[in-house]
Design a protein around this motif. Structure first.
Motif, PDB file in Angstrom:
ATOM      1  N   PHE A 215      36.474 -44.577  49.300  1.00  0.00           N
ATOM      2  CA  PHE A 215      35.032 -44.661  49.130  1.00  0.00           C
ATOM      3  C   PHE A 215      35.381 -46.282  48.278  1.00  0.00           C
ATOM      4  CE2 PHE A 215      32.331 -43.604  45.682  1.00  0.00           C
ATOM      5  CZ  PHE A 215      31.172 -43.917  46.515  1.00  0.00           C
ATOM      6  N   ILE A 216      34.332 -46.762  48.746  1.00  0.00           N
ATOM      7  CA  ILE A 216      33.371 -47.590  48.458  1.00  0.00           C
ATOM      8  C   ILE A 216      32.193 -47.904  47.876  1.00  0.00           C
ATOM      9  CG2 ILE A 216      33.173 -50.502  48.442  1.00  0.00           C
ATOM     10  CD1 ILE A 216      35.511 -50.754  50.334  1.00  0.00           C
ATOM     11  N   GLY A 217      31.611 -47.930  46.741  1.00  0.00           N
ATOM     12  CA  GLY A 217      30.349 -47.990  46.462  1.00  0.00           C
ATOM     13  C   GLY A 217      30.207 -49.240  45.256  1.00  0.00           C
ATOM     14  N   PRO A 218      29.531 -49.519  44.842  1.00  0.00           N
ATOM     15  CA  PRO A 218      28.939 -49.700  43.929  1.00  0.00           C
ATOM     16  C   PRO A 218      29.464 -50.166  42.231  1.00  0.00           C
ATOM     17  CG  PRO A 218      26.577 -49.152  44.708  1.00  0.00           C
ATOM     18  CD  PRO A 218      27.896 -48.134  45.512  1.00  0.00           C
ATOM     19  N   GLY A 219      30.616 -51.272  42.654  1.00  0.00           N
ATOM     20  CA  GLY A 219      30.766 -51.446  41.250  1.00  0.00           C
ATOM     21  C   GLY A 219      32.809 -50.976  41.161  1.00  0.00           C
ATOM     22  N   ARG A 220      32.743 -50.520  42.342  1.00  0.00           N
ATOM     23  CA  ARG A 220      34.096 -49.304  42.270  1.00  0.00           C
ATOM     24  C   ARG A 220      34.794 -49.006  43.483  1.00  0.00           C
ATOM     25  NH1 ARG A 220      31.958 -42.306  41.051  1.00  0.00           N
ATOM     26  NH2 ARG A 220      30.586 -42.526  42.882  1.00  0.00           N
ATOM     27  N   THR A 372      26.650 -54.543  44.904  1.00  0.00           N
ATOM     28  CA  THR A 372      25.250 -53.796  45.178  1.00  0.00           C
ATOM     29  C   THR A 372      25.367 -53.347  46.762  1.00  0.00           C
ATOM     30  OG1 THR A 372      24.222 -55.607  46.644  1.00  0.00           O
ATOM     31  CG2 THR A 372      23.739 -55.321  44.428  1.00  0.00           C
ATOM     32  N   ARG A 373      24.628 -51.541  46.910  1.00  0.00           N
ATOM     33  CA  ARG A 373      24.764 -51.268  47.517  1.00  0.00           C
ATOM     34  C   ARG A 373      24.590 -52.336  49.339  1.00  0.00           C
ATOM     35  NH1 ARG A 373      25.345 -46.060  46.998  1.00  0.00           N
ATOM     36  NH2 ARG A 373      23.655 -45.348  45.207  1.00  0.00           N
ATOM     37  N   THR A 374      23.528 -53.097  49.337  1.00  0.00           N
ATOM     38  CA  THR A 374      23.678 -54.370  49.960  1.00  0.00           C
ATOM     39  C   THR A 374      25.071 -54.928  50.231  1.00  0.00           C
ATOM     40  OG1 THR A 374      21.099 -54.612  49.139  1.00  0.00           O
ATOM     41  CG2 THR A 374      22.213 -56.549  50.750  1.00  0.00           C
ATOM     42  N   HIS A 375      25.322 -55.051  49.728  1.00  0.00           N
ATOM     43  CA  HIS A 375      27.049 -55.617  49.722  1.00  0.00           C
ATOM     44  C   HIS A 375      28.256 -54.607  50.099  1.00  0.00           C
ATOM     45  CE1 HIS A 375      25.799 -58.868  46.661  1.00  0.00           C
ATOM     46  NE2 HIS A 375      26.848 -59.599  46.409  1.00  0.00           N
ATOM     47  N   VAL A 376      27.749 -53.054  49.759  1.00  0.00           N
ATOM     48  CA  VAL A 376      28.409 -52.204  50.161  1.00  0.00           C
ATOM     49  C   VAL A 376      27.749 -52.384  51.714  1.00  0.00           C
ATOM     50  CG1 VAL A 376      28.962 -49.233  50.665  1.00  0.00           C
ATOM     51  CG2 VAL A 376      28.760 -50.532  48.052  1.00  0.00           C
ATOM     52  N   TRP A 377      27.607 -52.100  52.451  1.00  0.00           N
ATOM     53  CA  TRP A 377      26.645 -52.084  54.031  1.00  0.00           C
ATOM     54  C   TRP A 377      27.415 -53.487  54.250  1.00  0.00           C
ATOM     55  CZ3 TRP A 377      23.565 -55.093  56.672  1.00  0.00           C
ATOM     56  CH2 TRP A 377      23.053 -54.893  57.697  1.00  0.00           C
ATOM     57  N   ALA A 378      27.151 -54.320  53.939  1.00  0.00           N
ATOM     58  CA  ALA A 378      27.877 -55.788  55.194  1.00  0.00           C
ATOM     59  C   ALA A 378      29.361 -55.758  54.568  1.00  0.00           C
ATOM     60  CB  ALA A 378      27.473 -56.369  53.991  1.00  0.00           C
ATOM     61  N   GLY A 379      29.722 -55.225  53.725  1.00  0.00           N
ATOM     62  CA  GLY A 379      30.946 -54.431  53.967  1.00  0.00           C
ATOM     63  C   GLY A 379      31.569 -54.072  55.424  1.00  0.00           C
ATOM     64  N   GLU A 380      30.367 -52.506  55.082  1.00  0.00           N
ATOM     65  CA  GLU A 380      31.119 -52.174  56.379  1.00  0.00           C
ATOM     66  C   GLU A 380      30.738 -52.044  57.298  1.00  0.00           C
ATOM     67  OE1 GLU A 380      28.366 -48.662  55.498  1.00  0.00           O
ATOM     68  OE2 GLU A 380      29.962 -47.881  53.960  1.00  0.00           O
TER      69      GLU A 380
END
Length: 404
Positions: A215-220, A372-380
Motif C-alpha cells: 500500500f502506498i499513500g501520501p507520506g507512507r 501528495t496524492r498526485t505523487h501517488v497517482w504518478a507512481g502508479e
C-alpha cells in the motif's frame, strides 16, 4: 560457483596481523571473511547478546552480487534466494489495485541478482566466519587509543585488545565513530522518516502465497510479503509527525506503527496484530544518513552504515556493505604494511559510489512516502508503464547504468 581466487584466499593461514572488527552485521562479518581470506587473525565484537535473524528484504545485484561471488558466498546464498515474485499494489482495505508479474522485475534486473532476508544474509556470513573468528557477543568498546604501529581497544568487559587494524562496522549509531570521530549529531542527517520491519510467524490469512502486497499513500508505505513459513515479513516506512523521530522512538514500534497504519486492512492488519503480540521482534528506527569528510583515521576505519548509511530508501545498503568490505581487503592487500595508505586508496575508489547511492536515496523518499496524492497517482502510472515491453527495456538499461 566459487572462483579459484576466492578459494585460495579462504585457505590462507594467519599472517600474524590482527584486525578487531566492531559489529557482527553484514559489513562487519563480510570484512572478517575478506580479511581472513588474506591471512588476518580476526576478532569480532558485537553489542547484541546473540545473533540477529530478522530484518527486511535486501537485494544483491550489480557490484553487490559480484562481491558476494568473490567472497565465495553464492553456494550458501542461492538456496535462500526468494527470487522474483509477483507484486500487488493494494487499496487501503487490501483490495487489489495493480499487479506486477515476477517476469517484469526479472527482465528489469537480470539473472545476476539475489533477493534475501537480511537475517539470511547475516547467517550465511556468520557460518562462513564462525569457525575461525573470535566472536564476542554482548560486548562493546569502551576506549580506543592508537600509535603509528597499532590500535589499543578497551572492551566493556575490561579486556584489552591490540591490533594492526580496527574496523568500526557497528551501524548508524556507531560507538567507534563516536569515540574516534565525534558525536553522532555531527554526522547524522535526519531525513524525517521512520522505518519498521519484522518477520511474520503466522502467515497472513487474506493473502495468496508467493505474493508481496504494497500500500502506498501520501507520506507512507506498508508492504507485506507472504513467501511461506519462515520467509514472510512486513515493512513500513512513513513520514514522522512534525518530523519528530525521537517522539516516535519513545512511543515504540507497535504503538507508533499502529498509529501510522492502523486504518489499513488486508495483510497489514494481520501484520500489526502480530507485532502487538510480539513487539520485541521489530526493527524500528529513524531514517538518516551518515555524512563524513573521512572514513578513516590512522589505523581505524569505518565501514557500512557506520561510515555512510545510504538508508533503505536507496535499496542498496547490503550490497554496498559487501562491496565495501571486499574492496577494503583488496586495498589492504595491495598496500602491504602501509595501512593508512591502503585506507586512503580504498576510500578514494569507493566514495563516488557512496555519494551516488546517498543521492539516489534522497530522491527515493518520494517513492516510499509520496508527498501528495498526485505523487501517488504518478507512481502508479509509472508502475503500469514499466509492464510495456518498450519501457521495460529502458528500465533494464537504467538499472544496468546505475550498477556500473
Amino acid at each position: 560457483m566459487e572462483t579459484f581466487d576466492s578459494a585460495a584466499r579462504r585457505q590462507a593461514e594467519p599472517s600474524g596481523s590482527r584486525a578487531v572488527i566492531v559489529g557482527a552485521g553484514i559489513a562487519g562479518l563480510a570484512a572478517a571473511l575478506r580479511l581472513r581470506q588474506q591471512g588476518w587473525d580476526v576478532v569480532v565484537v558485537e553489542r547484541a547478546p546473540s545473533r540477529r535473524s530478522s530484518g527486511y528484504l535486501v537485494n544483491l545485484h550489480g557490484p553487490g552480487y559480484d562481491a558476494a561471488e568473490r567472497l565465495g558466498l553464492l553456494p550458501a546464498l542461492n538456496p535462500r534466494d526468494i527470487g522474483f515474485f509477483t507484486s500487488v499494489l493494494v487499496h487501503a482495505d487490501g483490495r487489489e489495485k495493480l499487479r506486477i508479474p515476477a517476469a517484469v522485475a526479472e527482465a528489469a534486473v537480470g539473472d545476476r541478482a539475489l533477493s534475501l532476508f537480511r537475517g539470511d544474509l547475516e547467517s550465511a556470513l556468520y557460518d562462513a566466519v564462525a569457525e575461525f573468528a573470535d566472536i564476542r557477543f554482548g560486548t562493546t568498546v569502551r576506549a580506543i587509543t592508537q600509535t603509528p604501529e597499532e590500535v589499543d581497544v578497551t572492551l566493556s568487559d575490561d579486556t584489552h585488545l591490540r591490533a594492526e587494524l580496527l574496523v568500526g562496522a557497528d551501524g548508524v549509531h556507531s560507538r567507534v565513530r563516536e569515540l574516534v570521530f565525534g558525536a553522532e549529531s555531527e554526522h547524522f542527517v535526519d531525513l524525517g522518516h521512520m522505518v519498521g520491519a519484522f518477520p511474520l510467524d503466522t502467515l497472513p490469512t487474506r493473502m495468496p502465497d508467493g505474493v508481496g502486497t504494497t500500500f502506498i499513500g501520501p507520506g507512507r508505505t506498508a508492504a507485506v510479503m507472504n513467501m511461506g513459513p519462515g520467509r514472510s515479513s512486513a515493512f513500513f516506512a512513513y513520514r514522522c509527525p512534525d518530523a519528530d523521530s525521537a517522539t516516535e522512538l519513545d512511543l515504540g514500534a507497535a504503538p507508533a506503527l499502529t498509529r501510522a497504519f492502523g486504518d489499513l486492512g488486508g495483510g497489514v492488519a494481520d501484520a500489526l496484530g502480530q507485532l502487538a503480540a510480539e513487539p520485541g521482534n521489530a526493527y524500528f528506527d529513524s531514517v538518516g544518513q551518515i555524512v563524513m569528510d573521512r572514513w578513516s583515521q590512522g589505523r581505524i576505519v569505518l565501514l557500512g552504515d557506520a561510515a555512510w548509511c545510504v538508508t533503505v530508501f536507496a535499496g542498496y545498503g547490503a550490497a554496498l556493505a559487501l562491496d565495501g568490505a571486499d574492496r577494503l581487503g583488496t586495498a589492504l592487500a595491495e598496500r602491504g604494511d602501509d595501512i593508512p595508505a591502503a585506507l586512503d586508496a580504498w576510500e578514494t575508489t569507493l566514495r563516488p559510489e557512496v555519494d551516488k547511492r546517498q543521492a539516489l536515496a534522497r530522491k527515493g523518499i518520494s517513492r516510499f512516502a509520496p508527498p501528495t496524492r498526485t505523487h501517488v497517482w504518478a507512481g502508479e502510472m509509472m508502475l503500469r508503464a514499466i509492464q510495456l515491453p518498450g519501457i521495460r527495456g529502458l528500465v533494464h538499461r537504467a538499472i544496468q547504468r546505475a550498477n556500473n
